[in-house]
Design a protein around this motif. Sequence first.
Motif, mmCIF file in Angstrom:
data_model
loop_
_atom_site.group_PDB
_atom_site.id
_atom_site.type_symbol
_atom_site.label_atom_id
_atom_site.label_comp_id
_atom_site.label_asym_id
_atom_site.label_seq_id
_atom_site.Cartn_x
_atom_site.Cartn_y
_atom_site.Cartn_z
ATOM 1 N N LEU A 88 0.832 -1.204 0.000
ATOM 2 C CA LEU A 88 0.000 0.000 0.000
ATOM 3 C C LEU A 88 0.869 1.258 0.000
ATOM 4 C CD1 LEU A 88 -2.909 -1.011 2.410
ATOM 5 C CD2 LEU A 88 -2.975 -0.768 -0.084
ATOM 6 N N ALA A 89 2.029 1.181 0.647
ATOM 7 C CA ALA A 89 2.957 2.314 0.595
ATOM 8 C C ALA A 89 3.465 2.519 -0.831
ATOM 9 C CB ALA A 89 4.123 2.083 1.554
ATOM 10 N N LEU A 90 3.763 1.426 -1.526
ATOM 11 C CA LEU A 90 4.184 1.533 -2.923
ATOM 12 C C LEU A 90 3.064 2.109 -3.788
ATOM 13 C CD1 LEU A 90 6.073 -1.865 -3.403
ATOM 14 C CD2 LEU A 90 7.082 0.413 -3.197
ATOM 15 N N ALA A 91 1.819 1.803 -3.429
ATOM 16 C CA ALA A 91 0.678 2.307 -4.195
ATOM 17 C C ALA A 91 0.562 3.824 -4.114
ATOM 18 C CB ALA A 91 -0.616 1.660 -3.699
ATOM 19 N N GLY A 92 1.217 4.429 -3.126
ATOM 20 C CA GLY A 92 1.227 5.888 -3.048
ATOM 21 C C GLY A 92 2.061 6.538 -4.138
ATOM 22 N N CYS A 93 2.935 5.751 -4.778
ATOM 23 C CA CYS A 93 3.728 6.170 -5.946
ATOM 24 C C CYS A 93 4.832 7.181 -5.631
ATOM 25 C CB CYS A 93 2.829 6.724 -7.059
ATOM 26 S SG CYS A 93 1.672 5.505 -7.731
ATOM 27 N N ASP A 94 5.117 7.432 -4.351
ATOM 28 C CA ASP A 94 6.219 8.346 -4.039
ATOM 29 C C ASP A 94 7.548 7.799 -4.538
ATOM 30 O OD1 ASP A 94 4.616 10.246 -2.879
ATOM 31 O OD2 ASP A 94 4.883 9.494 -0.835
ATOM 32 N N TRP A 95 7.704 6.481 -4.517
ATOM 33 C CA TRP A 95 8.960 5.877 -4.984
ATOM 34 C C TRP A 95 9.185 6.149 -6.472
ATOM 35 C CZ3 TRP A 95 8.781 1.753 -8.570
ATOM 36 C CH2 TRP A 95 7.498 1.258 -8.832
ATOM 37 N N ILE A 96 8.092 6.293 -7.225
ATOM 38 C CA ILE A 96 8.234 6.628 -8.650
ATOM 39 C C ILE A 96 8.681 8.079 -8.791
ATOM 40 C CG2 ILE A 96 7.061 6.747 -10.876
ATOM 41 C CD1 ILE A 96 5.111 4.627 -9.857
ATOM 42 N N ARG A 97 8.086 8.949 -8.008
ATOM 43 C CA ARG A 97 8.491 10.362 -8.049
ATOM 44 C C ARG A 97 9.938 10.531 -7.597
ATOM 45 N NH1 ARG A 97 3.368 10.234 -5.590
ATOM 46 N NH2 ARG A 97 1.701 10.938 -6.993
ATOM 47 N N GLN A 98 10.407 9.622 -6.744
ATOM 48 C CA GLN A 98 11.797 9.656 -6.276
ATOM 49 C C GLN A 98 12.731 8.885 -7.205
ATOM 50 O OE1 GLN A 98 11.243 7.906 -2.420
ATOM 51 N NE2 GLN A 98 10.157 9.684 -1.598
ATOM 52 N N ARG A 99 12.171 8.329 -8.292
ATOM 53 C CA ARG A 99 12.934 7.598 -9.312
ATOM 54 C C ARG A 99 13.643 6.366 -8.735
ATOM 55 N NH1 ARG A 99 13.337 13.029 -10.329
ATOM 56 N NH2 ARG A 99 12.586 13.711 -12.372
ATOM 57 N N ARG A 100 12.930 5.676 -7.862
ATOM 58 C CA ARG A 100 13.416 4.406 -7.356
ATOM 59 C C ARG A 100 12.762 3.274 -8.149
ATOM 60 N NH1 ARG A 100 13.477 3.913 -1.010
ATOM 61 N NH2 ARG A 100 14.955 2.284 -1.625
ATOM 62 N N HIS A 101 13.120 2.040 -7.826
ATOM 63 C CA HIS A 101 12.649 0.896 -8.599
ATOM 64 C C HIS A 101 11.935 -0.114 -7.705
ATOM 65 C CE1 HIS A 101 15.158 2.771 -11.527
ATOM 66 N NE2 HIS A 101 16.273 2.464 -10.891
ATOM 67 N N CYS A 102 11.330 -1.107 -8.340
ATOM 68 C CA CYS A 102 10.643 -2.172 -7.615
ATOM 69 C C CYS A 102 10.941 -3.493 -8.314
ATOM 70 C CB CYS A 102 9.135 -1.909 -7.574
ATOM 71 S SG CYS A 102 8.190 -3.184 -6.694
#
Length: 244
Positions: free
Chosen positions: A88-102
């Motif tokens: 659910l934290a990943l669903a917030g999409c902050d990691w995408i805005r921070q240019r991280r990966h999954c």
Amino acid sequence: MLNHPTLDLLTDLGLHGMAKGFRDMADNPEAAALNQAEWLAILLEREVTLRQQKRFESRAKNAKLRHQAAIEDVDYRTPRGLDRTMFLALAGCDWIRQRRHCLLTGPAGIGKSWLACALGQKACRENLSVLYQRVPRLFAALALARNDGRYAKLLHQLARVDLLILDDWGPEPLTPEQQRDLLEILEDRYDAGSVIITSQVPIDRWYEIVGNPTLADAILDRIVHNAHRIELKGESMRKKRATA
């Protein structure tokens, strides 16, 4: 049908959400009790909502997601090592805005592709651009593009999205050409965009897939150390549904 100069102006200006809201409110007797500011607020909200929906539909179409998956439909009850809080934290999409990966790994049928598409769909809803690619087909497309002069254009398409989903990587070792292709893709996205990679192969064996030790270091250094990891386990969910 209501004919009104204001309605015509809204339509001419391309404010279709406001125009529909104007028609709906004009047909609603309760709207007569609203003042001008309240009318305007409702019409603006209708316009914003319509534009957001159109942007989402456009992004979802361009994303070419394999599954019509949504975060709200994720199955957390089936035991497969999926941490609800983390996902659910990943669903917030902050990691995408921070240019991280999954990085999503696990056996066949455990739901890796579906979960990746659910994150991709949520990114579209967050007004982020997404592109889904199955790795075997992507390598084939890059090989064709190299021969007909579209290689640079295709790499540019892969580089410009906020989130690139690379689905079904491995288990076959990469050819020298595929090694260079993957390095080009990840180099273009380094500190510029996010990647989701799904694979049946555990991350500690990805060096074996790349093959060339030097290129393996260069490729994995760009993704592994800046990535969230989801390591799924358990029986195939497809198999369970088929026998249910």
